[in-house]
Design an enzyme around this catalytic site. Structure first.
Site, mmCIF file in Angstrom:
data_model
loop_
_atom_site.group_PDB
_atom_site.id
_atom_site.type_symbol
_atom_site.label_atom_id
_atom_site.label_comp_id
_atom_site.label_asym_id
_atom_site.label_seq_id
_atom_site.Cartn_x
_atom_site.Cartn_y
_atom_site.Cartn_z
ATOM 1 N N ASP A 6 0.851 -1.217 0.114
ATOM 2 C CA ASP A 6 -0.042 -0.124 0.149
ATOM 3 C C ASP A 6 0.802 1.348 -0.119
ATOM 4 O OD1 ASP A 6 0.902 -0.415 2.518
ATOM 5 O OD2 ASP A 6 -1.221 -0.760 3.247
ATOM 6 N N ASN A 14 -7.612 -2.471 14.355
ATOM 7 C CA ASN A 14 -9.082 -2.675 13.944
ATOM 8 C C ASN A 14 -9.052 -4.065 13.009
ATOM 9 O OD1 ASN A 14 -8.105 -1.961 11.397
ATOM 10 N ND2 ASN A 14 -9.189 0.033 11.405
ATOM 11 N N HIS A 38 -7.424 -4.748 10.340
ATOM 12 C CA HIS A 38 -7.165 -4.365 8.706
ATOM 13 C C HIS A 38 -5.901 -5.267 8.367
ATOM 14 C CE1 HIS A 38 -4.702 -0.352 9.333
ATOM 15 N NE2 HIS A 38 -4.176 -1.102 9.414
ATOM 16 N N GLU A 70 -9.874 -1.803 5.189
ATOM 17 C CA GLU A 70 -10.305 -1.515 6.459
ATOM 18 C C GLU A 70 -11.911 -2.377 7.017
ATOM 19 O OE1 GLU A 70 -8.542 0.105 8.285
ATOM 20 O OE2 GLU A 70 -8.138 2.233 7.759
HETATM 21 C C1 F6R Z 1 1.316 -1.399 6.006
HETATM 22 C C2 F6R Z 1 0.137 -2.042 6.276
HETATM 23 C C3 F6R Z 1 -0.633 -1.969 7.650
HETATM 24 C C4 F6R Z 1 0.192 -2.353 8.745
HETATM 25 C C5 F6R Z 1 -0.734 -1.861 10.010
HETATM 26 C C6 F6R Z 1 -0.023 -2.506 11.308
HETATM 27 O O1 F6R Z 1 2.023 -1.524 4.921
HETATM 28 O O2 F6R Z 1 -0.207 -2.741 5.409
HETATM 29 O O3 F6R Z 1 -1.887 -2.907 7.522
HETATM 30 O O4 F6R Z 1 0.646 -3.624 8.572
HETATM 31 O O5 F6R Z 1 -1.183 -0.955 10.006
HETATM 32 O O6 F6R Z 1 0.970 -1.540 11.595
HETATM 33 P P1 F6R Z 1 2.074 -1.479 12.623
HETATM 34 O O7 F6R Z 1 3.056 -2.567 12.254
HETATM 35 O O8 F6R Z 1 2.572 0.019 12.353
HETATM 36 O O9 F6R Z 1 1.373 -1.696 13.712
#
Ligand code: F6R
Length: 241
Positions: free
Chosen positions: A67, A136, A138, A143
């Site tokens: 992403d 959450n 995701h 989301e």
């Molecule tokens: C980032 C991504 C997100 C993160 C998620 C957890 O490329 O795809 O889904 O993996 O938000 O983020 P952290 O590791 O910062 O808690």
């Protein structure tokens, strides 16, 4: 889904890196799917360590990231492009031409979605996808919602995600509110998936992923339908299991 629980977050980084390393050693032309965020940092540090020790050669692998924010230039210090170069790509012998991140630069960023999925297909698909999980539930920026989105798409980030990401920006107003993300379908097509989670804040999402219904309200729950997924968790993230 195979679940492995470790005492320390640092052990997860090494365990995930070893799985990735095994993939690269057995298939030097493999295609990796990569994630950003705090959780994969120890994994990337371990991969750099393996490279420094001469164990790994990244010169022929290809990568696709999950992403990127919309409206944040590649040179911005919080762009995922910059994150990947700062934390991994600039420290290993990967060919920059073999590295791809979604790049929402068109006047209508929707136009940048389909070509990204096409590029993954043209590369032969993803052999091993690394994922984190949002508080959450995701995965990538898929989301919680009513249906699992299939392909790469533009998404409005939820309040919870904007809140979680504000630690990287000067103020909440500066946090991007839109992103381009691989869809759940793009992720599920990967031949193998690793999902890593550390810390108490992930405990509920991890519980829903493993024990809740398979439902887009917890996007990560879809991983239970995949034949080859390993979840690496620390004790805090696994505390509600
Ligand atoms: C980032 C991504 C997100 C993160 C998620 C957890 O490329 O795809 O889904 O993996 O938000 O983020 P952290 O590791 O910062 O808690």
């Amino acid at each position: 889904m195979k679940v492995q629980v470790y005492d320390e977050a640092s052990q997860i980084g090494k365990a995930a890196a070893m799985l990735i390393a095994a993939k690269i050693i057995t298939n030097p032309r493999c295609v990796l799917g990569l994630a950003t965020g705090s959780t994969p940092l120890p994994t990337y540090a371990s991969l750099v360590e393996f490279y420094d020790k001469g164990i790994l050669d990244f010169s022929t692998i290809r990568t696709f990231n999950l992403d990127e924010y919309v409206g944040v230039s590649r040179s911005h210090e919080q762009s995922y492009y910059r994150f990947m170069f700062d934390n991994l790509f600039s420290k290993i012998n990967i060919n920059p031409d073999n590295v791809q991140l979604p790049n929402p630069i068109s006047a209508n960023p929707e136009d940048d979605c389909e070509p990204y999925d096409a590029a993954i297909e043209a590369a032969g698909g993803i052999d091993l996808q690394l994922l984190g999980i949002g508080n959450n539930g995701h995965i990538a920026f898929n989301e919680p919602c009513g249906v699992f989105p299939f392909g790469t798409h533009i998404v409005d980030l939820t309040e919870s995600t904007v809140e979680a990401n504000k630690r990287f920006f000067d103020s909440i107003e500066d946090v991007p509110k839109k992103a381009i993300t691989m869809g759940v379908g793009s992720i599920m097509k990967a031949r193998e998936i690793i999902i890593i989670a550390t810390g108490k804040a992930k405990a509920e999402a991890v519980w829903s992923m493993i024990n809740g219904e398979v439902n887009p309200v917890c996007p990560a729950s879809v991983l239970r339908l995949h034949a080859k997924v390993t979840a690496f968790l620390d004790r805090e993230a696994a505390s509600l299991l």
